[in-house]
Design a protein around this motif. Structure first.
Motif, short mmCIF file in Angstrom:
data_model
loop_
_atom_site.label_atom_id
_atom_site.label_comp_id
_atom_site.label_asym_id
_atom_site.label_seq_id
_atom_site.Cartn_x
_atom_site.Cartn_y
_atom_site.Cartn_z
N GLY A 124 -13.97 14.01 -30.95
CA GLY A 124 -14.50 12.97 -30.07
C GLY A 124 -15.44 12.02 -30.76
O GLY A 124 -15.61 10.88 -30.31
N SER A 125 -16.07 12.43 -31.85
CA SER A 125 -17.01 11.56 -32.55
C SER A 125 -16.33 10.33 -33.13
O SER A 125 -16.99 9.34 -33.44
CB SER A 125 -17.71 12.35 -33.68
N ARG A 126 -15.01 10.40 -33.28
CA ARG A 126 -14.28 9.25 -33.83
C ARG A 126 -14.19 8.10 -32.85
O ARG A 126 -13.82 6.99 -33.22
CB ARG A 126 -12.87 9.68 -34.25
N TYR A 127 -14.52 8.36 -31.59
CA TYR A 127 -14.39 7.33 -30.57
C TYR A 127 -15.77 6.81 -30.13
O TYR A 127 -15.95 6.42 -28.99
CB TYR A 127 -13.64 7.89 -29.36
N GLY A 128 -16.71 6.81 -31.03
CA GLY A 128 -18.09 6.48 -30.67
C GLY A 128 -18.29 5.10 -30.09
O GLY A 128 -19.12 4.91 -29.20
N SER A 129 -17.54 4.11 -30.57
CA SER A 129 -17.78 2.74 -30.10
C SER A 129 -17.06 2.42 -28.80
O SER A 129 -17.42 1.44 -28.12
CB SER A 129 -17.33 1.75 -31.18
N VAL A 130 -16.05 3.19 -28.42
CA VAL A 130 -15.26 2.89 -27.23
C VAL A 130 -16.14 3.00 -25.98
O VAL A 130 -16.89 3.96 -25.82
CB VAL A 130 -14.05 3.83 -27.13
N TYR A 131 -16.08 2.00 -25.13
CA TYR A 131 -16.89 1.88 -23.91
C TYR A 131 -18.37 1.60 -24.22
O TYR A 131 -19.21 1.69 -23.34
CB TYR A 131 -16.80 3.13 -23.04
N GLY A 132 -18.67 1.26 -25.47
CA GLY A 132 -20.06 0.96 -25.81
C GLY A 132 -20.47 -0.44 -25.36
O GLY A 132 -19.63 -1.30 -25.11
N ARG A 133 -21.77 -0.65 -25.25
CA ARG A 133 -22.30 -1.96 -24.84
C ARG A 133 -22.74 -2.74 -26.07
O ARG A 133 -23.40 -2.20 -26.97
CB ARG A 133 -23.49 -1.79 -23.89
N GLY A 151 -12.35 -0.39 -22.67
CA GLY A 151 -11.84 0.85 -23.23
C GLY A 151 -11.24 0.71 -24.62
O GLY A 151 -10.74 1.69 -25.17
N THR A 152 -11.33 -0.50 -25.21
CA THR A 152 -10.74 -0.71 -26.54
C THR A 152 -11.77 -0.87 -27.64
O THR A 152 -11.42 -1.10 -28.80
CB THR A 152 -9.83 -1.95 -26.53
N GLY A 153 -13.04 -0.73 -27.32
CA GLY A 153 -14.08 -0.87 -28.34
C GLY A 153 -15.44 -1.01 -27.70
O GLY A 153 -15.62 -0.77 -26.50
N ARG A 154 -16.43 -1.45 -28.49
CA ARG A 154 -17.78 -1.67 -27.96
C ARG A 154 -17.83 -3.06 -27.31
O ARG A 154 -18.38 -4.02 -27.86
CB ARG A 154 -18.81 -1.57 -29.09
N PHE A 155 -17.23 -3.14 -26.12
CA PHE A 155 -17.04 -4.43 -25.51
C PHE A 155 -17.67 -4.58 -24.12
O PHE A 155 -17.33 -5.50 -23.39
CB PHE A 155 -15.54 -4.75 -25.41
N VAL A 156 -18.58 -3.70 -23.75
CA VAL A 156 -19.31 -3.92 -22.50
C VAL A 156 -20.29 -5.08 -22.73
O VAL A 156 -20.97 -5.14 -23.76
CB VAL A 156 -20.06 -2.66 -22.04
N HIS A 161 -22.34 -5.55 -16.22
CA HIS A 161 -21.55 -4.31 -16.25
C HIS A 161 -20.05 -4.61 -16.19
O HIS A 161 -19.36 -4.32 -15.21
CB HIS A 161 -21.97 -3.41 -15.10
N ARG A 162 -19.54 -5.16 -17.28
CA ARG A 162 -18.14 -5.57 -17.38
C ARG A 162 -17.81 -5.87 -18.84
O ARG A 162 -18.69 -5.83 -19.71
CB ARG A 162 -17.91 -6.84 -16.55
N GLY A 163 -16.54 -6.16 -19.08
CA GLY A 163 -16.15 -6.60 -20.41
C GLY A 163 -16.34 -8.10 -20.57
O GLY A 163 -16.63 -8.82 -19.60
N PRO A 164 -16.20 -8.62 -21.78
CA PRO A 164 -16.33 -10.06 -22.00
C PRO A 164 -15.25 -10.84 -21.27
O PRO A 164 -14.11 -10.39 -21.14
CB PRO A 164 -16.16 -10.21 -23.53
N SER A 165 -15.61 -12.00 -20.79
CA SER A 165 -14.59 -12.90 -20.25
C SER A 165 -13.80 -13.49 -21.42
O SER A 165 -14.21 -13.42 -22.59
CB SER A 165 -15.25 -14.02 -19.44
N LEU A 166 -12.67 -14.09 -21.08
CA LEU A 166 -11.89 -14.76 -22.13
C LEU A 166 -12.71 -15.88 -22.77
O LEU A 166 -12.65 -16.08 -23.99
CB LEU A 166 -10.60 -15.32 -21.54
N ARG A 167 -13.49 -16.59 -21.99
CA ARG A 167 -14.32 -17.65 -22.56
C ARG A 167 -15.38 -17.07 -23.49
O ARG A 167 -15.65 -17.63 -24.57
CB ARG A 167 -15.01 -18.45 -21.42
N GLU A 168 -15.98 -15.96 -23.11
CA GLU A 168 -16.99 -15.35 -23.98
C GLU A 168 -16.36 -14.89 -25.29
O GLU A 168 -16.95 -15.04 -26.36
CB GLU A 168 -17.66 -14.19 -23.25
N GLY A 169 -15.15 -14.32 -25.22
CA GLY A 169 -14.47 -13.94 -26.44
C GLY A 169 -14.20 -15.14 -27.33
O GLY A 169 -14.36 -15.08 -28.56
N ALA A 170 -13.82 -16.26 -26.71
CA ALA A 170 -13.57 -17.49 -27.48
C ALA A 170 -14.85 -18.00 -28.13
O ALA A 170 -14.85 -18.46 -29.28
CB ALA A 170 -12.96 -18.55 -26.57
#
Length: 213
Positions: A124-133, A151-156, A161-170
């Motif tokens: 489980g230590s290999r998944y440390g960044s998943v669901y991270g903020r 659920g795909t990385g440190r993307f909170v 309390h959500r993932g990045p918007s498409l605009r924020e990713g851009a």
């Protein structure tokens, strides 16, 4: 009758080719608010120089620098003034995980009932960044094609309390805040626009790289 001359394979003249191990640099060295390392390869005549760094550790751009001016959103919400500023919806369990995520932390910060089965295994230590903020004061992680999914990385989001918007990713990829990825009236797709944004060469990196060459 004229005959064509066949040209066989040529040996590479290594005396004219640079050598040595590539030296990775951070994207943040060039003003991109991401911690990803990069290696630039160029095949040119003459001397090749790496683009000069534009930033250092003391002034690396942060997540907050890139996205803090945008309208706050809940998971699954869209900004009525910017269709690209839309967020991926979360179920109750992932919403609770997002609320429990600490800046720069891991799933180990969660209460036991929110953890996945794999987290209780030695691997489980290999998944440390998943669901991270994301840490608002630091560069973001690498913007992948599914950065909008926590659920795909440190993307909170650093404060919401959500993932990045498409605009924020851009914006984290250094696209202008008014850049349009679809034609007027065309439907926006997380999957399609996520690929466009995540696979793109950050414009600021392109500008920094082309000059020296």
């Amino acid at each position: 009758m004229q005959t064509r001359q066949r040209i066989g394979p040529r040996r590479l003249d290594r005396s004219r080719v640079g050598s040595g191990r590539p030296r990775p640099r951070l994207r943040a060295d060039y003003g991109i608010p991401q911690a990803r390392r990069l290696v630039l390869f160029a095949a040119l005549h003459g001397e090749v120089k790496m683009p000069a760094k534009t930033h250092s550790k003391v002034d690396y751009p942060s997540v907050a620098d890139a996205v803090s001016e945008l309208r706050p959103l809940a998971a699954g919400e869209t900004d009525p003034n910017d269709p690209l500023h839309c967020t991926y919806n979360l179920g109750d369990l992932n919403s609770a995980r997002a609320k429990s995520a600490l800046p720069g932390g891991t799933w180990a910060d969660w209460p036991q009932e929110l953890r996945l089965a794999r987290h209780n295994k030695a691997s489980g230590s290999r998944y440390g960044s998943v669901y991270g903020r994301m840490d608002p004061k630091a560069p973001a992680p690498t913007m992948r094609t599914q950065f909008f999914n926590i659920g795909t990385g440190r993307f909170v989001h650093p404060t919401q309390h959500r993932g990045p918007s498409l605009r924020e990713g851009a914006l984290l990829q250094t696209f202008p805040v008014d850049y349009q990825f679809v034609r007027p009236g065309e439907e926006i797709s997380f999957r399609r626009q996520g690929r466009q944004i995540g696979n793109a060469v950050p414009p600021v990196l392109g500008q920094s790289s082309v000059g020296p060459f």
